[in-house]
Design an enzyme around this catalytic site. Sequence first.
Site, PDB file in Angstrom:
ATOM      1  N   PHE A   1     -29.198  34.447  73.665  1.00 59.79           N
ATOM      2  CA  PHE A   1     -28.743  34.818  72.272  1.00 59.79           C
ATOM      3  C   PHE A   1     -28.727  33.423  71.758  1.00 59.79           C
ATOM      4  CE2 PHE A   1     -24.638  35.436  69.965  1.00 59.79           C
ATOM      5  CZ  PHE A   1     -24.913  36.801  69.543  1.00 59.79           C
TER       6      PHE A   1
ATOM      7  N   LEU B   1     -27.614  32.191  68.497  1.00 55.96           N
ATOM      8  CA  LEU B   1     -26.923  31.771  67.302  1.00 55.96           C
ATOM      9  C   LEU B   1     -26.288  30.455  66.988  1.00 55.96           C
ATOM     10  CD1 LEU B   1     -25.120  33.613  65.270  1.00 55.96           C
ATOM     11  CD2 LEU B   1     -23.069  33.548  66.819  1.00 55.96           C
ATOM     12  N   SER B   2     -25.690  29.625  67.762  1.00 53.65           N
ATOM     13  CA  SER B   2     -25.320  28.492  67.311  1.00 53.65           C
ATOM     14  C   SER B   2     -26.422  27.289  66.860  1.00 53.65           C
ATOM     15  CB  SER B   2     -24.542  27.784  68.356  1.00 53.65           C
ATOM     16  OG  SER B   2     -23.507  28.526  69.031  1.00 53.65           O
TER      17      SER B   2
ATOM     18  N   GLY C   1     -25.032  22.426  62.966  1.00 51.89           N
ATOM     19  CA  GLY C   1     -24.184  22.143  61.939  1.00 51.89           C
ATOM     20  C   GLY C   1     -23.514  23.850  61.976  1.00 51.89           C
TER      21      GLY C   1
ATOM     22  N   TRP D   1     -27.109  24.538  72.203  1.00 54.82           N
ATOM     23  CA  TRP D   1     -25.950  25.204  72.935  1.00 54.82           C
ATOM     24  C   TRP D   1     -26.299  26.624  73.230  1.00 54.82           C
ATOM     25  CZ3 TRP D   1     -24.309  20.653  73.832  1.00 54.82           C
ATOM     26  CH2 TRP D   1     -23.775  20.027  72.811  1.00 54.82           C
TER      27      TRP D   1
ATOM     28  N   GLY E   1      -3.271  20.179  96.312  1.00 55.38           N
ATOM     29  CA  GLY E   1      -3.266  18.697  96.530  1.00 55.38           C
ATOM     30  C   GLY E   1      -4.782  18.060  96.278  1.00 55.38           C
TER      31      GLY E   1
ATOM     32  N   GLU F   1     -18.698  31.673  73.329  1.00 56.73           N
ATOM     33  CA  GLU F   1     -18.653  33.082  72.603  1.00 56.73           C
ATOM     34  C   GLU F   1     -17.378  33.374  71.623  1.00 56.73           C
ATOM     35  OE1 GLU F   1     -19.670  36.675  74.873  1.00 56.73           O
ATOM     36  OE2 GLU F   1     -20.922  34.999  76.165  1.00 56.73           O
ATOM     37  N   GLY F   2     -17.167  32.285  70.931  1.00 58.21           N
ATOM     38  CA  GLY F   2     -15.926  31.954  70.052  1.00 58.21           C
ATOM     39  C   GLY F   2     -14.649  31.509  70.808  1.00 58.21           C
TER      40      GLY F   2
HETATM   41  N1  COS Z   1     -18.418  43.646  63.397  1.00 57.08           N
HETATM   42  C1  COS Z   1     -18.992  43.782  62.404  1.00 57.08           C
HETATM   43  N2  COS Z   1     -19.052  43.321  61.173  1.00 57.08           N
HETATM   44  C2  COS Z   1     -18.390  42.137  61.276  1.00 57.08           C
HETATM   45  C3  COS Z   1     -17.432  41.647  62.639  1.00 57.08           C
HETATM   46  C4  COS Z   1     -17.486  42.490  63.478  1.00 57.08           C
HETATM   47  N3  COS Z   1     -16.839  42.306  64.486  1.00 57.08           N
HETATM   48  N4  COS Z   1     -16.934  40.439  62.299  1.00 57.08           N
HETATM   49  C5  COS Z   1     -17.150  40.212  60.801  1.00 57.08           C
HETATM   50  N5  COS Z   1     -18.166  41.222  60.492  1.00 57.08           N
HETATM   51  C6  COS Z   1     -18.679  41.145  59.025  1.00 57.08           C
HETATM   52  C7  COS Z   1     -17.751  41.488  58.197  1.00 57.08           C
HETATM   53  O1  COS Z   1     -17.048  42.702  57.757  1.00 57.08           O
HETATM   54  C8  COS Z   1     -18.011  40.509  56.877  1.00 57.08           C
HETATM   55  O2  COS Z   1     -18.804  41.565  56.127  1.00 57.08           O
HETATM   56  P1  COS Z   1     -18.652  42.191  54.552  1.00 57.08           P
HETATM   57  O3  COS Z   1     -18.549  40.556  53.957  1.00 57.08           O
HETATM   58  O4  COS Z   1     -19.724  42.871  54.436  1.00 57.08           O
HETATM   59  O5  COS Z   1     -17.102  42.724  54.678  1.00 57.08           O
HETATM   60  C9  COS Z   1     -18.930  39.723  57.405  1.00 57.08           C
HETATM   61  O6  COS Z   1     -19.271  40.005  58.695  1.00 57.08           O
HETATM   62  C10 COS Z   1     -18.403  38.066  57.316  1.00 57.08           C
HETATM   63  O7  COS Z   1     -17.120  38.124  58.321  1.00 57.08           O
HETATM   64  P2  COS Z   1     -15.977  37.137  58.067  1.00 57.08           P
HETATM   65  O8  COS Z   1     -15.899  37.085  56.498  1.00 57.08           O
HETATM   66  O9  COS Z   1     -15.015  37.555  58.896  1.00 57.08           O
HETATM   67  O10 COS Z   1     -16.755  35.882  58.249  1.00 57.08           O
HETATM   68  P3  COS Z   1     -16.084  34.549  58.554  1.00 57.08           P
HETATM   69  O11 COS Z   1     -17.211  33.636  58.097  1.00 57.08           O
HETATM   70  O12 COS Z   1     -14.896  34.162  57.623  1.00 57.08           O
HETATM   71  O13 COS Z   1     -15.645  34.251  59.929  1.00 57.08           O
HETATM   72  C11 COS Z   1     -16.029  34.603  62.434  1.00 57.08           C
HETATM   73  C12 COS Z   1     -16.148  34.974  60.936  1.00 57.08           C
HETATM   74  C13 COS Z   1     -15.044  33.202  62.431  1.00 57.08           C
HETATM   75  C14 COS Z   1     -15.258  35.792  63.298  1.00 57.08           C
HETATM   76  C15 COS Z   1     -17.278  34.145  63.029  1.00 57.08           C
HETATM   77  O14 COS Z   1     -17.993  33.126  62.295  1.00 57.08           O
HETATM   78  C16 COS Z   1     -17.061  33.991  64.701  1.00 57.08           C
HETATM   79  O15 COS Z   1     -17.072  34.720  65.349  1.00 57.08           O
HETATM   80  N6  COS Z   1     -17.489  32.633  64.877  1.00 57.08           N
HETATM   81  C17 COS Z   1     -17.524  32.121  66.338  1.00 57.08           C
HETATM   82  C18 COS Z   1     -19.051  32.169  66.582  1.00 57.08           C
HETATM   83  C19 COS Z   1     -19.185  32.451  68.191  1.00 57.08           C
HETATM   84  O16 COS Z   1     -18.479  33.141  68.751  1.00 57.08           O
HETATM   85  N7  COS Z   1     -20.294  31.709  68.532  1.00 57.08           N
HETATM   86  C20 COS Z   1     -20.661  31.655  69.901  1.00 57.08           C
HETATM   87  C21 COS Z   1     -21.920  31.922  70.134  1.00 57.08           C
HETATM   88  S1  COS Z   1     -22.496  32.561  71.478  1.00 57.08           S
HETATM   89  S2  COS Z   1     -22.085  31.113  72.770  1.00 57.08           S
END
Ligand code: COS
Length: 378
Positions: free
Chosen positions: A120, A122-123, A126, A153, A336, A360-361
Amino acid sequence: MAEFRLSAEHQRFATWARATAAEHIAPLARHDGRVNRPLLREMGARGLLRAVFGGTAEPDQAAALQLCLLREAIAQVSGEAETALALQGLGSYPILQSGTRDLAARWIPPIAAGEAVAAFALSEPGAGSDAAALELRAEPDGQGWRLTGEKTWISNAPDADIYSVFARTTPGTRSKGVTAFAVPGDSAGLTGEPIDMLSPHPIGHLTFDGVRVGPESVLGEVDDGFAVAMRTLDLFRPSVGAYAVGMAQAALDTTVEHVKTRQVHGAPLARQQAVAHRIADMVAQLEAGRLLVYAAAAAYDAGDEPQEQTRRSAIAKLFATEAAQQIVDGCVQLHGAVALRSGHLLEQLYRDVRSLRIYEGASEIQRTIIAREVIGIR
Ligand code: COS
């Protein structure tokens, strides 16, 4: 309504998973920071990986509780086996959830057999906690796309056979312009290297230099990939909590034995009330974490409202991983110095438990998600 008690069938399943992992899988662990293919193949052959996908020939999308039971059970015997299993699910779930039928048919069976390795992605350098800041570009190229940029990562990188990659298709739009793609690991222009770090599983960095993917590689809709990532994390975050619960259980089991047998001032350590009460607190913390994990998984399987799943998932990961860190630390303290000796179970768990509060957050992200849901402010 969330479940509070496991069925007899669930208990039998957990017992089978733990015994199978202990007897056939744990001995294959290598701890060398690279994907362990013999271990994955054995987990495939023994049916453990198939259970990640519901255990049926037709992959079942709603198997969160089973996933948590698997992770909790295997965590008690081998962190390497546990993470290898979980990453097959995390890496392939976007394909199962949002890929075409052909794409799922091409990749899910070999992943469930342990013949292909998933990841997976994603990261980025930046974009960690702020996933919507990701910049890896996907530019149209004929019918398909060209991917350029970096991921870091990434668990199972650079050895994986298939990556679920989240890329920027519309610049300047944060979460609204992200698309998910399935990218084979042997694609031209895709390179990577391992990162040596404190983790029970392989992690690496990836560079995409104009990697070409066809239109069939898109997972879900163009520009809707952020939701694909978030829905995947909603399923897997409780299971990270389950991994934490399994680790904490293993730490407690060995510590209960220790305090019953270790003699201090002519009596077992457990006779000291401070010690017995510390054990009791840890048992209560563990049980609370376990119930939150099961409740989140059951809410997912029951198809509760998406916001409710997200909220429960965040609570379960936050509580169970923070609790596990405290429990493992408490168990080290009750042992210990012996617990810090290289090769001791607790020395291993002490190192392994740390990353769960980050990946994962991070715990801070889980708190943000919970607070937003409850307070209603973004
Ligand atoms: N399921 C479906 N859609 C989702 C959702 C979920 N659980 N969470 C958010 N969304 C959607 C929102 O509905 C929003 O869509 P709309 O604008 O159409 O309403 C969009 O995604 C953006 O959501 P949000 O405004 O909450 O985004 P932010 O950037 O403010 O924050 C977080 C999102 C912080 C929750 C996200 O960036 C996150 O999870 N960060 C951690 C990343 C992570 O876990 N990385 C680890 C990678 S694997 S090791």
